[in-house]
Design a protein around this motif. Sequence first.
Motif, PDB file in Angstrom:
ATOM      1  N   ALA A  81       0.830  -1.204   0.000  1.00  0.00           N
ATOM      2  CA  ALA A  81       0.000   0.000   0.000  1.00  0.00           C
ATOM      3  C   ALA A  81       0.869   1.259   0.000  1.00  0.00           C
ATOM      4  O   ALA A  81       0.594   2.219  -0.734  1.00  0.00           O
ATOM      5  N   LEU A  82       1.924   1.260   0.803  1.00  0.00           N
ATOM      6  CA  LEU A  82       2.821   2.417   0.847  1.00  0.00           C
ATOM      7  C   LEU A  82       3.523   2.622  -0.489  1.00  0.00           C
ATOM      8  O   LEU A  82       3.696   3.755  -0.950  1.00  0.00           O
ATOM      9  N   ALA A  83       3.934   1.503  -1.125  1.00  0.00           N
ATOM     10  CA  ALA A  83       4.599   1.623  -2.424  1.00  0.00           C
ATOM     11  C   ALA A  83       3.659   2.251  -3.450  1.00  0.00           C
ATOM     12  O   ALA A  83       4.066   3.107  -4.248  1.00  0.00           O
ATOM     13  N   MET A 143      -2.104   5.593   6.822  1.00  0.00           N
ATOM     14  CA  MET A 143      -1.306   5.739   5.610  1.00  0.00           C
ATOM     15  C   MET A 143      -1.254   7.209   5.165  1.00  0.00           C
ATOM     16  O   MET A 143      -0.186   7.737   4.840  1.00  0.00           O
ATOM     17  N   TYR A 144      -2.398   7.875   5.194  1.00  0.00           N
ATOM     18  CA  TYR A 144      -2.414   9.288   4.819  1.00  0.00           C
ATOM     19  C   TYR A 144      -1.674  10.149   5.846  1.00  0.00           C
ATOM     20  O   TYR A 144      -1.065  11.171   5.493  1.00  0.00           O
ATOM     21  N   ALA A 145      -1.707   9.741   7.111  1.00  0.00           N
ATOM     22  CA  ALA A 145      -0.953  10.478   8.122  1.00  0.00           C
ATOM     23  C   ALA A 145       0.545  10.399   7.850  1.00  0.00           C
ATOM     24  O   ALA A 145       1.281  11.381   8.011  1.00  0.00           O
ATOM     25  N   GLU A 153      -5.766   5.332  -5.138  1.00  0.00           N
ATOM     26  CA  GLU A 153      -6.899   4.406  -5.165  1.00  0.00           C
ATOM     27  C   GLU A 153      -6.422   2.968  -5.010  1.00  0.00           C
ATOM     28  O   GLU A 153      -7.051   2.159  -4.312  1.00  0.00           O
ATOM     29  N   GLU A 154      -5.304   2.636  -5.655  1.00  0.00           N
ATOM     30  CA  GLU A 154      -4.746   1.289  -5.528  1.00  0.00           C
ATOM     31  C   GLU A 154      -4.291   1.042  -4.090  1.00  0.00           C
ATOM     32  O   GLU A 154      -4.512  -0.050  -3.542  1.00  0.00           O
ATOM     33  N   ALA A 155      -3.670   2.044  -3.472  1.00  0.00           N
ATOM     34  CA  ALA A 155      -3.202   1.891  -2.098  1.00  0.00           C
ATOM     35  C   ALA A 155      -4.369   1.628  -1.158  1.00  0.00           C
ATOM     36  O   ALA A 155      -4.299   0.744  -0.294  1.00  0.00           O
ATOM     37  N   GLU A 156      -5.440   2.379  -1.338  1.00  0.00           N
ATOM     38  CA  GLU A 156      -6.624   2.160  -0.494  1.00  0.00           C
ATOM     39  C   GLU A 156      -7.208   0.773  -0.743  1.00  0.00           C
ATOM     40  O   GLU A 156      -7.639   0.095   0.198  1.00  0.00           O
ATOM     41  N   ASN A 189      -6.114  16.151   5.769  1.00  0.00           N
ATOM     42  CA  ASN A 189      -7.566  16.116   5.638  1.00  0.00           C
ATOM     43  C   ASN A 189      -8.072  14.726   5.256  1.00  0.00           C
ATOM     44  O   ASN A 189      -9.121  14.288   5.732  1.00  0.00           O
ATOM     45  N   LYS A 190      -7.340  14.027   4.407  1.00  0.00           N
ATOM     46  CA  LYS A 190      -7.746  12.671   4.031  1.00  0.00           C
ATOM     47  C   LYS A 190      -7.630  11.728   5.230  1.00  0.00           C
ATOM     48  O   LYS A 190      -8.495  10.856   5.428  1.00  0.00           O
ATOM     49  N   ALA A 191      -6.570  11.886   6.030  1.00  0.00           N
ATOM     50  CA  ALA A 191      -6.403  11.044   7.215  1.00  0.00           C
ATOM     51  C   ALA A 191      -7.555  11.267   8.187  1.00  0.00           C
ATOM     52  O   ALA A 191      -8.144  10.313   8.717  1.00  0.00           O
TER      53      ALA A 191
END
Length: 222
Positions: free
Chosen positions: A122-124, A154-156, A132-135, A176-178
């Motif tokens: 996910a991080l990569a 992950m967003y943090a 979107e792929e990470a989520e 904001n996403k986090a």
Amino acid sequence: MSTTIDHLRIGHRVKVVRDFTDAKGVAMRAGDEGVLCAIRFDPLRMAIHLDIQRGAGTVHLVFDLKAADGPRNGHMRTYFELGEPAPDPGCDDGVSAARMTTSAATGPGPSDKSRPEWWQRALAAMEAERTEEAERVIREAVLHIGSAASIAEMYAHRMRFFQHAGDDRRAVENFNKAVAWMDTYASWATSGGEGAALSAERDRFHAALVRELGHDPAPTGM
């Protein structure tokens, strides 16, 4: 001392009413007593941590939220009886009797190789700007409400990356996403007790990110 999970309250005496063994092999027997010094939630590993002061030491308990039996969110009453507030909790190891923390804001950074393979993937994807792929990787690997908290973490991490790079705009964007994903996480609670616990986690996550960023852009940035 109002932080809770199910009926448990930090700073109160607790008594084990049913034998159990936690996720790390620590056994507790009916009749064991102590003072609940901390409740911590690890959204990445989906675990609850309880620190119980007993005599001169602290028992550190870990419970897997995916477990089908034993102590877990929504079932703590089966294993713990809540007692009166302790006038002097006596918590050691620097544990605060008035604190509930989320490891998302204070845990290891994204380079921590001890984390699961799906987290690394996910991080990569995130680092390659494939959000979107990470989520999706996280949602497919974490088949419960903890997926939202893991995405928030992950967003943090991305917020911190851009903050350190001096890109304030993108740091705020990821902040904001986090925060939004932690709002989603709290909204997925299935009971009143769980809702209170997850809302407390959300608020502490938000407050920790605000401290790191240095300001709170959520009111105008969301």
